[in-house]
Design a protein around this motif. Sequence first.
Motif, mmCIF file in Angstrom:
data_model
loop_
_atom_site.group_PDB
_atom_site.id
_atom_site.type_symbol
_atom_site.label_atom_id
_atom_site.label_comp_id
_atom_site.label_asym_id
_atom_site.label_seq_id
_atom_site.Cartn_x
_atom_site.Cartn_y
_atom_site.Cartn_z
ATOM 1 N N VAL A 61 -15.433 -0.779 -6.109
ATOM 2 C CA VAL A 61 -14.130 -0.071 -5.768
ATOM 3 C C VAL A 61 -13.352 -1.314 -6.223
ATOM 4 C CG1 VAL A 61 -12.519 0.041 -3.741
ATOM 5 C CG2 VAL A 61 -14.733 0.702 -3.754
ATOM 6 N N VAL A 62 -12.367 -0.654 -6.994
ATOM 7 C CA VAL A 62 -11.217 -1.679 -7.611
ATOM 8 C C VAL A 62 -10.091 -1.979 -6.540
ATOM 9 C CG1 VAL A 62 -9.320 -2.314 -9.222
ATOM 10 C CG2 VAL A 62 -11.506 -1.140 -10.026
ATOM 11 N N VAL A 63 -9.848 -3.072 -6.151
ATOM 12 C CA VAL A 63 -8.710 -3.409 -5.019
ATOM 13 C C VAL A 63 -7.652 -4.167 -5.783
ATOM 14 C CG1 VAL A 63 -8.384 -4.708 -3.049
ATOM 15 C CG2 VAL A 63 -10.628 -3.806 -3.437
ATOM 16 N N GLU A 64 -6.275 -3.340 -5.415
ATOM 17 C CA GLU A 64 -5.361 -3.717 -6.181
ATOM 18 C C GLU A 64 -4.423 -4.405 -5.146
ATOM 19 O OE1 GLU A 64 -4.767 -3.836 -9.081
ATOM 20 O OE2 GLU A 64 -5.550 -1.809 -10.076
ATOM 21 N N ARG A 65 -3.428 -5.335 -5.625
ATOM 22 C CA ARG A 65 -2.332 -6.008 -4.607
ATOM 23 C C ARG A 65 -1.064 -5.865 -5.447
ATOM 24 N NH1 ARG A 65 -3.693 -11.834 -2.500
ATOM 25 N NH2 ARG A 65 -2.036 -11.025 -1.405
ATOM 26 N N PRO A 66 -0.108 -5.799 -4.757
ATOM 27 C CA PRO A 66 1.338 -5.504 -5.375
ATOM 28 C C PRO A 66 1.646 -6.572 -6.361
ATOM 29 C CG PRO A 66 1.530 -5.967 -3.030
ATOM 30 C CD PRO A 66 0.212 -5.895 -3.238
ATOM 31 N N LEU A 67 2.747 -6.356 -7.306
ATOM 32 C CA LEU A 67 3.230 -7.567 -8.108
ATOM 33 C C LEU A 67 4.526 -7.923 -7.659
ATOM 34 C CD1 LEU A 67 3.145 -8.714 -10.900
ATOM 35 C CD2 LEU A 67 4.574 -7.033 -11.652
ATOM 36 N N ARG A 68 4.538 -9.074 -7.287
ATOM 37 C CA ARG A 68 5.845 -9.685 -6.747
ATOM 38 C C ARG A 68 6.478 -10.668 -7.672
ATOM 39 N NH1 ARG A 68 5.468 -8.948 -1.195
ATOM 40 N NH2 ARG A 68 3.436 -8.303 -0.415
ATOM 41 N N LEU A 69 7.622 -10.371 -8.185
ATOM 42 C CA LEU A 69 8.263 -11.192 -9.152
ATOM 43 C C LEU A 69 9.835 -11.690 -8.782
ATOM 44 C CD1 LEU A 69 7.561 -8.764 -12.228
ATOM 45 C CD2 LEU A 69 6.375 -10.548 -11.522
ATOM 46 N N GLU A 102 -13.530 -5.817 5.917
ATOM 47 C CA GLU A 102 -13.836 -6.877 4.779
ATOM 48 C C GLU A 102 -12.578 -7.379 4.024
ATOM 49 O OE1 GLU A 102 -16.426 -8.711 4.994
ATOM 50 O OE2 GLU A 102 -17.885 -7.162 6.327
ATOM 51 N N VAL A 103 -11.526 -6.497 4.020
ATOM 52 C CA VAL A 103 -10.444 -6.682 2.866
ATOM 53 C C VAL A 103 -9.170 -6.937 3.704
ATOM 54 C CG1 VAL A 103 -9.252 -5.957 1.004
ATOM 55 C CG2 VAL A 103 -11.686 -5.588 1.068
ATOM 56 N N LEU A 104 -8.653 -5.807 4.393
ATOM 57 C CA LEU A 104 -7.263 -5.779 4.863
ATOM 58 C C LEU A 104 -7.017 -7.045 5.827
ATOM 59 C CD1 LEU A 104 -6.895 -2.050 5.409
ATOM 60 C CD2 LEU A 104 -6.089 -3.666 3.461
ATOM 61 N N PRO A 105 -8.175 -7.622 6.654
ATOM 62 C CA PRO A 105 -7.806 -8.655 7.587
ATOM 63 C C PRO A 105 -7.229 -9.970 6.712
ATOM 64 C CG PRO A 105 -9.741 -7.615 8.190
ATOM 65 C CD PRO A 105 -9.287 -7.089 6.760
ATOM 66 N N TYR A 106 -7.390 -9.916 5.382
ATOM 67 C CA TYR A 106 -7.228 -11.328 4.567
ATOM 68 C C TYR A 106 -6.234 -10.826 3.626
ATOM 69 C CZ TYR A 106 -11.951 -11.861 6.808
ATOM 70 O OH TYR A 106 -13.055 -11.722 7.618
ATOM 71 N N LYS A 147 5.704 15.829 -1.962
ATOM 72 C CA LYS A 147 5.013 15.536 -3.407
ATOM 73 C C LYS A 147 3.749 14.710 -3.320
ATOM 74 C CE LYS A 147 7.912 18.070 -5.750
ATOM 75 N NZ LYS A 147 7.177 19.295 -6.414
ATOM 76 N N ALA A 148 3.688 13.668 -2.325
ATOM 77 C CA ALA A 148 2.381 12.807 -1.933
ATOM 78 C C ALA A 148 2.386 12.667 -0.352
ATOM 79 C CB ALA A 148 2.858 11.551 -2.730
ATOM 80 N N THR A 149 1.340 12.064 -0.040
ATOM 81 C CA THR A 149 1.081 11.891 1.435
ATOM 82 C C THR A 149 0.975 10.424 1.690
ATOM 83 O OG1 THR A 149 -0.330 13.889 1.347
ATOM 84 C CG2 THR A 149 -0.719 12.341 3.333
ATOM 85 N N VAL A 150 1.618 9.980 2.629
ATOM 86 C CA VAL A 150 1.510 8.462 2.910
ATOM 87 C C VAL A 150 -0.154 8.111 3.315
ATOM 88 C CG1 VAL A 150 2.275 6.804 4.536
ATOM 89 C CG2 VAL A 150 3.968 8.335 4.013
ATOM 90 N N ASN A 151 -0.524 7.145 2.446
ATOM 91 C CA ASN A 151 -1.689 6.591 2.524
ATOM 92 C C ASN A 151 -1.811 4.987 2.133
ATOM 93 O OD1 ASN A 151 -4.550 6.148 3.001
ATOM 94 N ND2 ASN A 151 -5.290 7.998 2.283
ATOM 95 N N PRO A 152 -1.549 4.149 2.860
ATOM 96 C CA PRO A 152 -1.593 2.661 2.400
ATOM 97 C C PRO A 152 -2.695 2.235 1.962
ATOM 98 C CG PRO A 152 -0.519 2.854 4.560
ATOM 99 C CD PRO A 152 -1.175 4.264 4.406
ATOM 100 N N LEU A 153 -4.068 2.865 2.429
ATOM 101 C CA LEU A 153 -5.097 2.564 1.852
ATOM 102 C C LEU A 153 -5.406 2.655 0.332
ATOM 103 C CD1 LEU A 153 -7.574 0.837 2.812
ATOM 104 C CD2 LEU A 153 -9.079 3.199 3.443
ATOM 105 N N TYR A 154 -4.692 3.827 0.014
ATOM 106 C CA TYR A 154 -4.792 4.274 -1.231
ATOM 107 C C TYR A 154 -3.615 4.063 -2.350
ATOM 108 C CZ TYR A 154 -9.334 6.188 0.023
ATOM 109 O OH TYR A 154 -10.632 6.169 0.228
ATOM 110 N N GLY A 155 -2.529 3.167 -1.591
ATOM 111 C CA GLY A 155 -1.478 2.680 -2.357
ATOM 112 C C GLY A 155 -0.178 3.715 -2.294
ATOM 113 N N PHE A 156 -0.045 4.663 -1.075
ATOM 114 C CA PHE A 156 0.832 5.384 -0.890
ATOM 115 C C PHE A 156 1.743 4.917 0.224
ATOM 116 C CE2 PHE A 156 -1.598 7.807 -3.871
ATOM 117 C CZ PHE A 156 -0.830 8.286 -4.588
ATOM 118 N N TYR A 157 2.954 4.260 0.107
ATOM 119 C CA TYR A 157 3.295 3.539 1.344
ATOM 120 C C TYR A 157 4.926 4.379 1.767
ATOM 121 C CZ TYR A 157 0.515 -0.337 0.576
ATOM 122 O OH TYR A 157 -0.606 -0.989 0.119
ATOM 123 N N LYS A 158 5.131 4.607 2.791
ATOM 124 C CA LYS A 158 6.486 4.962 3.146
ATOM 125 C C LYS A 158 7.622 4.007 3.203
ATOM 126 C CE LYS A 158 8.532 7.480 7.263
ATOM 127 N NZ LYS A 158 8.409 7.746 8.641
#
Length: 773
Positions: A500-508, A711-715, A667-678
Amino acid sequence: MDQATHNKIISFIWGIADDVLRDLFVRGKYRDVILPMFVLRRLDAVLEPTKHAVLDTKKMLDEAGITEQYAGLCGASGEAFYNTSKFTLRDLLARSNQQQLKADFEAYLDGFSSDVQDILTNFEFRNIIPRLSKADALGTLIAKFLDPEINLSPTPVLNGDGTVKHPGMDNHSMGTVFEELVRKFNEENNEEAGEHWTPRDGVRLMTNLVFLPIIDQIKPGTYLLFDDACGTGGILTVGENTLQEIAQQRGLKVSIRMYGQEINPETYAICKADMLLKGEGENAKYIVGGAEWSTLSHDAFPSQVFDFMFANPPYGKSWKKDLETMGGKDGIRDPRFKVTHKDEELNLVTRSSDGQLLFLANKVAKMNDKTELGSRIAEVHNGSSLFTGDAGQGESNIRRWIIENDWLEAIVALPLNMFYNTGIATYIWVLSNRKPKHRRGKVQLIDASQWYKPLRKNLGKKNCELSPEDIQRICDTFLKFEETEQSKIFPNEAFGYRKVVVERPLRLHSQITPKAVDSLRFASGDEDIRSELYDQFGDELFTIFAKLRSKLETALSEWGADDDSDDEDGDDSASKKGLPEKKKKKLLDAKTWERDGRLVATATALLEDLGDGLFTDHNQFREKVEAALKNRSLKLSAADLKVFYKAVSWRDETAPEVVAKIHKAGKATVNPLYGFYKGKGGIIEYESDPDLRDTEQVPLLEDVEVFMKREVLPYTPDAWIDPEATKIGYEISFTRHFYKPQPLRSLEEIRADILSLEKETDGMLAEIVGGAK
């Protein structure tokens, strides 16, 4: 043939090498002479009774103008081979002149049929005749093989009173003697043995694992055996013998066809010769080999399926040459190595440094799926086949293809040091496309690494063997299919995982500065060279490049010419010399200069409009830039805009996430685990940060979302999964499943050892510690 006669013949022929070949050949090359001569003497003895009939038939066919003579001559000889020369080996004994003997012997060899010619060619036997003749050893060698003390003929030699002096050798006995000679030579040359010689104990285990589970399903008929790395043919021979024994025990009549492919010319010749010596001329037709017959790049049996398949393929051996022959990694179209699985094309092409699993894929592609029995496979591999290759790569895809199709029955871990030239761990893979009901959906792992009998004398690196009791114990464990300390049973899915590829947001943070604007002047690359050219030609490079082109060509052609005197200094100026043509072409491309000039001009305009203030929110900065560009009627392509943003922005963990896309409600469903945020205006997707990208291996038996939450989200609570990048992989960890941790020693034991050591050193430890204080 009794054992005493067998041993006598072996010893006699083994002695010929020392008697005739010593000082002519190094010991490791004895077999290059002895094995082909042994074959020739047996064929000569078999053909002797029909010699005149063959010559008469040859004369008749020639006079009749018939060119296709093979069938007629074989009919005259009564064998699957013949010799049309006027000589027998016994005729050549009368030659006293070495030159005449050499000529007649070569004429004798030329008279053999095509199968024998193929054997002689791959033995390269003709190449050694001049050396034997020059040393006056050819006649002696022939005489030794015609010695009356041994009989290699199928006809017994009688005493004067009619009693048997030397029994005749039937085909089976002849094959047994030949295989024993091959074994002795291979063990004598143990540094090479493992390349093409699998120990008989390992072969017996392989054949038992293939045949024992289906003894009751064997019926009268024809069965096809196949080995695509057949070497000297030992595995095929034991496979044939085992199947015949089973048939005889059950009162069945079966016909067996043996197919093999081998790239090594010498071992191919041995294999084919063995078939002829055992009277299996028909099988010899199906043994294909020689330097041009690599199994991977030149499939000898592309449309054939087989009932039983075996092999001990080369492991850790490069197949780069084959890969190039097949069109390279991206050009391979061979259906054996590009398969469709669950509506997905799987690429089974492995690393070019090790092609062992491709031999297994080759066999799987030849499984018979039209019979009730199907196909069974046993193949030896080293440990890398269990786990090498990441998800989506060739090795992992082969394991996935096999396991998800439920073809893998078991893997057996063998004892270390079982093979002649390697002490590494080896494993037997057992496959079937007709798994019995109780095995379906499951894989059995058997740890037989401790079941062996030590050898009294090492054979190369081989220091142990599987006794008949060990083989029986392994087979019983396999057939019982029960959980024990040495037998573990797992569902197929236990070996699979999702990568599984785990992404994190770009912050600039973003800021337009004069320095950042200047850096865009050389955005097309080769900054060092472009900056020097800019110092020489200035802004005209961006505005009137066409007029400067000839000067630029001259400058680039002379690039570094003035630095010859600095070669010894080792400075960076020497790196300018000899610019590659590709780089020169890019530097002379007007479009790259025009584009860089356009970026600088646009960035300068944006600096004037937006100033050099710091933007801590890249989203706001982007909006300002877009508005400013629109206001000035300036346009930048998406690629150029990306270059601009990269030049004026940098990562900062305190910055807000960079928005990639906003979806309208519905057009999309909120699902933060898959990168869709409200968010404001709808459902938001953020830009991912490549530098923070990570991967996780999630077992197929575990839910991905549960794994992520544990294993991932707590950190990293801002992480999400990219479902499009998920890949399926398979690996088998014997070590993990059979590892037995050693208990830690108690403090009392450690203290006792220290005190004991102190006592032994007579108080020296106390003096040292005391001195340190």
